[in-house]
Write a protein that holds these residues in place. Structure first.
Motif, PDB file in Angstrom:
ATOM      1  N   TYR A 231      -4.540   0.292  -8.423  1.00 25.83           N
ATOM      2  CA  TYR A 231      -4.706  -1.024  -7.813  1.00 25.83           C
ATOM      3  C   TYR A 231      -4.317  -2.130  -8.780  1.00 25.83           C
ATOM      4  O   TYR A 231      -4.403  -1.993  -9.997  1.00 25.83           O
TER       5      TYR A 231
ATOM      6  N   ALA B 186      -9.390   0.996  -2.997  1.00 29.53           N
ATOM      7  CA  ALA B 186      -8.224   1.738  -3.484  1.00 29.53           C
ATOM      8  C   ALA B 186      -8.646   3.006  -4.224  1.00 29.53           C
ATOM      9  O   ALA B 186      -8.137   4.108  -3.951  1.00 29.53           O
TER      10      ALA B 186
ATOM     11  N   VAL C 172       0.841  -1.199   0.000  1.00 27.47           N
ATOM     12  CA  VAL C 172       0.000   0.000   0.000  1.00 27.47           C
ATOM     13  C   VAL C 172       0.875   1.247   0.000  1.00 27.47           C
ATOM     14  O   VAL C 172       2.006   1.236   0.500  1.00 27.47           O
TER      15      VAL C 172
ATOM     16  N   ASP D 213      -2.957   3.518  -2.961  1.00 23.81           N
ATOM     17  CA  ASP D 213      -2.565   2.504  -3.941  1.00 23.81           C
ATOM     18  C   ASP D 213      -2.500   1.142  -3.254  1.00 23.81           C
ATOM     19  O   ASP D 213      -1.940   1.027  -2.157  1.00 23.81           O
ATOM     20  N   VAL D 214      -3.070   0.133  -3.901  1.00 23.80           N
ATOM     21  CA  VAL D 214      -3.114  -1.208  -3.311  1.00 23.80           C
ATOM     22  C   VAL D 214      -2.710  -2.257  -4.340  1.00 23.80           C
ATOM     23  O   VAL D 214      -3.277  -2.311  -5.434  1.00 23.80           O
ATOM     24  N   THR D 215      -1.711  -3.042  -3.968  1.00 26.11           N
ATOM     25  CA  THR D 215      -1.415  -4.284  -4.679  1.00 26.11           C
ATOM     26  C   THR D 215      -1.788  -5.422  -3.745  1.00 26.11           C
ATOM     27  O   THR D 215      -1.377  -5.428  -2.577  1.00 26.11           O
TER      28      THR D 215
ATOM     29  N   GLU E 295     -10.675  -3.139  -5.090  1.00 25.60           N
ATOM     30  CA  GLU E 295     -10.436  -2.112  -6.109  1.00 25.60           C
ATOM     31  C   GLU E 295     -11.218  -0.844  -5.794  1.00 25.60           C
ATOM     32  O   GLU E 295     -10.691   0.272  -5.934  1.00 25.60           O
TER      33      GLU E 295
ATOM     34  N   VAL F 209      -5.187  -6.144  -8.138  1.00 22.35           N
ATOM     35  CA  VAL F 209      -5.801  -7.033  -7.158  1.00 22.35           C
ATOM     36  C   VAL F 209      -6.156  -8.353  -7.813  1.00 22.35           C
ATOM     37  O   VAL F 209      -6.817  -8.380  -8.856  1.00 22.35           O
TER      38      VAL F 209
END
Length: 197
Positions: free
Chosen positions: A27, A44, A19, A50-52, A41, A29
């Motif tokens: 994102y 984010a 993050v 930001d999210v992976t 998603e 995901v």
């Protein structure tokens, strides 16, 4: 950089979560559960975090471990990115309308995990995701991020709208709470001088 990275490997799930609190809502995901992907998603996009999130879970058993562990890892990554929480707004809340549905989410990045859940679903699944796991997802995020989190469905009938309104409300409340207030000069937002415990 207010970023967090968690790799969590067990016999049930293998997870990578990253993050960036100061992102733009990007994102990537892939949990293996389509509706959960869609909700992360949304989180984010509307939090600007930001999210992976990449999960390889034991979906041949059921969805419980993937749902729970993805949330635990996300909470840990958010907590790592927050560090000592100096200068943050700490509190956030949002009303989130979606067509006939209205949800309200309020939270405190207090370091004291607590979930109040006043919502429910009238069907057992959204896509292939078991709706009974949605409350558990929020409980798990609250536990590892240290959130006092209140989620309330004020009204609504469409289960997709209910779930999405809750996730968008959570996103907007988190966006407000993690923002750095320059007037605080980096101070911990508590008269104790620390958050938690």
């Amino acid at each position: 950089m207010r970023t967090g990275r968690i790799e969590r490997n067990t016999a049930e799930t293998k997870i990578l979560v990253e993050v960036d609190l100061d992102g733009t809502g990007k994102y990537e995901v892939a949990t293996g559960i389509g509706f959960l992907d869609h909700m992360v998603e949304q989180f984010a996009k509307h939090s600007l975090i930001d999210v992976t999130m990449k999960v390889d879970g034991d979906l041949h058993v059921d969805q419980h471990h993937t749902t729970e562990d993805s949330a635990l890892a996300l909470g840990q990554a958010l907590s790592a990115a927050l560090g000592d929480k100096g200068g943050i707004a700490r509190y956030g809340s949002a009303y989130s309308p979606m067509d006939e549905t209205l949800a309200r989410v309020a939270l405190d990045i207090s370091g004291r995990p607590y979930l109040v859940w006043k919502a429910g679903f009238s069907q057992e699944k959204l896509g292939e995701w078991d709706t009974e796991l949605i409350e558990h997802w929020f409980h798990s995020v609250a536990q590892t991020c240290g959130l006092t989190l209140h989620v309330e469905l004020l009204y609504g009938t469409n289960n997709h709208h209910i779930c999405e309104a809750i996730y968008k409300g959570f996103a907007r409340a988190m966006r407000a709470a993690v923002e750095v207030d320059p007037r605080k000069g980096g101070a911990i937002p508590s008269t104790k001088g620390q958050l938690g415990g």
